[in-house]
Design an enzyme around this catalytic site. Sequence first.
Site, mmCIF file in Angstrom:
data_model
loop_
_atom_site.group_PDB
_atom_site.id
_atom_site.type_symbol
_atom_site.label_atom_id
_atom_site.label_comp_id
_atom_site.label_asym_id
_atom_site.label_seq_id
_atom_site.Cartn_x
_atom_site.Cartn_y
_atom_site.Cartn_z
ATOM 1 N N GLY A 96 -64.042 -34.272 2.323
ATOM 2 C CA GLY A 96 -63.630 -34.279 0.858
ATOM 3 C C GLY A 96 -63.081 -32.841 0.612
ATOM 4 N N GLY A 136 -62.412 -29.416 -2.004
ATOM 5 C CA GLY A 136 -63.404 -28.919 -2.869
ATOM 6 C C GLY A 136 -63.952 -27.898 -2.297
ATOM 7 C CG HIS A 137 -66.226 -28.757 0.867
ATOM 8 N ND1 HIS A 137 -67.365 -28.509 -0.248
ATOM 9 C CD2 HIS A 137 -66.306 -29.807 1.084
ATOM 10 C CE1 HIS A 137 -67.855 -29.870 -0.201
ATOM 11 N NE2 HIS A 137 -66.953 -30.617 0.497
ATOM 12 C CG HIS A 157 -70.786 -32.698 -1.533
ATOM 13 N ND1 HIS A 157 -71.483 -32.802 -0.635
ATOM 14 C CD2 HIS A 157 -69.405 -32.873 -1.478
ATOM 15 C CE1 HIS A 157 -70.678 -32.803 0.611
ATOM 16 N NE2 HIS A 157 -69.341 -32.859 -0.060
#
Lengths: 333, 333
Positions: free
Chosen positions: A53, A55-56, A217
């Site tokens: 995903g 966002g990192h 997350h």
Amino acid sequence: MKKLINTPETVLAESLDGFAAAHADLVVLGAERKFVRRAVLKPGKVALLSGGGSGHEPLHAGFVGHGMLDAACPGQVFTSPTPDQMMAAAEAVDGGAGVLFIVKNYEGDVMNFDMAREMETGDRLIETVLVDDDVAVEASTYSTGRRGVAGTLVVEKIVGAAAERGDNLAACRELGERVNKATRSMGVALTSCTVPAAGKPTFNLAEDEIELGVGIHGEPGRRRAKMTDADTLAQDMVTAILDDLQTSGQDTAEVLLLVNGFGGTPLMELYVMYHAARARLAARNVRVIRSLVGSYVTSLDMAGCSLTVTGLDGEMAALWDAPVQTPALRWGI
Amino acid sequence: MKKLINTPETVLAESLDGFAAAHADLVVLGAERKFVRRAVLKPGKVALLSGGGSGHEPLHAGFVGHGMLDAACPGQVFTSPTPDQMMAAAEAVDGGAGVLFIVKNYEGDVMNFDMAREMETGDRLIETVLVDDDVAVEASTYSTGRRGVAGTLVVEKIVGAAAERGDNLAACRELGERVNKATRSMGVALTSCTVPAAGKPTFNLAEDEIELGVGIHGEPGRRRAKMTDADTLAQDMVTAILDDLQTSGQDTAEVLLLVNGFGGTPLMELYVMYHAARARLAARNVRVIRSLVGSYVTSLDMAGCSLTVTGLDGEMAALWDAPVQTPALRWGI
């Protein structure tokens, strides 16, 4: 929610386009933004492919380049990329020596990377290394077993150097598993992250609260606790990490210490945490021989950090030192 | 206030100790933590010395190393270092070819660097380059004239490369002034920073407000405005920067674009801003030929970013590309 974006729907595409334009000397964005790959591929080398995903950032696309990954597949924010993305990336970077998937242990990622392997109908060789370095919890919102967090960077760097020197697919996989076994991490959140599409914090912390053992997350960790000082936080995290490494028989005489910011934490605080963690490691006769401090495996705008410790043998230390040339990590070139 | 620190009184010392330990291959911390200098000095080279208040990390200490600074003096948070620190640093790094002070235009810094020059009673040659790249305001809380912000990095990198190739003191100063003249910056804050010793935000912004043209200590900018999207912000900042550069006769055909996070902003958002700024530059026939995206000149934990544009000639581009090996910037080595 205040963010430097246009719309939640376009943030990933615009960020990837910006990333590819800023680093056009190193990387190329694949068709339909399915993957980021090295600008120059090396035939005959085992191809390293990761993803997860978004966002990192800079994980994973920021680690594409000489000495590290060959390609990375970005999913939507905190959402696994699809098998279709992974197959397109494998096709693009396989130089004939096979492809190693480096997968963080989250159910969506594991399922989709497995599916991509199964859908591969040709004679492409694919192996997988699963990273599960987070000691905080044994299972969580998105994982069966331990989560894969900042230790993924260490696996990608060390195995990346091995692939670059010509190690074959089986050797790369075995080394990846060895690095993962020697690596433990734990994080702490001072604030939540805010997913753009959600528009509000993933969780809530009071002005005097922290989440110890938080996931990348915003998943719950070991416990909600009162805010405390850097020394106490470092003590808690180093103890959890070292106890776990030593209980499982890993050699911790000489280690790599990675202090990783979650995206909303300034460097000054990360160096305070590094100082604190190093002192606690020294008190347990653990010598830090390699260090990395910065925001490398983030959780959007979360304030907080994680500590990662990898027990290093001589080969792993040499591979860590090997040249690397990626948007986010670069030395020796 | 939640921060990864022990006490506001010890944050600077612990952060510097952590920094020096993490980067012991590159830097050494001077006695009483007066300065950070290169681990290996180069006799006969012009020595580049900078410094300023802490809280802007990695500026300046993170830019000490081959191809950039020889030493940096860290003041307390948002407070100028003392002349005593600058003299000790100059003494430590002067290799016989003189010392160039690179000073951001704030009254405290200018006064203290000037005082250090005046107190120099020996035959040490010292010259100064003043950086004042911020187009937002003509004078502000801490400055007479324009403030020095992220463009300082560009001056330090380009002049650092010139000093490394053997340029003399006068040539380094002239080049520094040329780079400063070709450089403009402007920032926007989405949140305030919080100084550890103050324990509360420096200023307050509502949930839908931004500070356009903010300074790197949270000083007021051009105006308090309603939050808007990345494209609009980039348009406002690029317009202010380019109008100013072009009005003063600078060549903007080919530029360096630096998108700089203020400490609390994730990389994903910085790449969105890079994408937006690059499009607006292209619309004005400005070609981005070099790029840097990351949190390099920060304001503690402030969320927001600045854009910096430097009009590059061939020599400046080549010096930008020259090898650099510092804790925060590293390529070509």
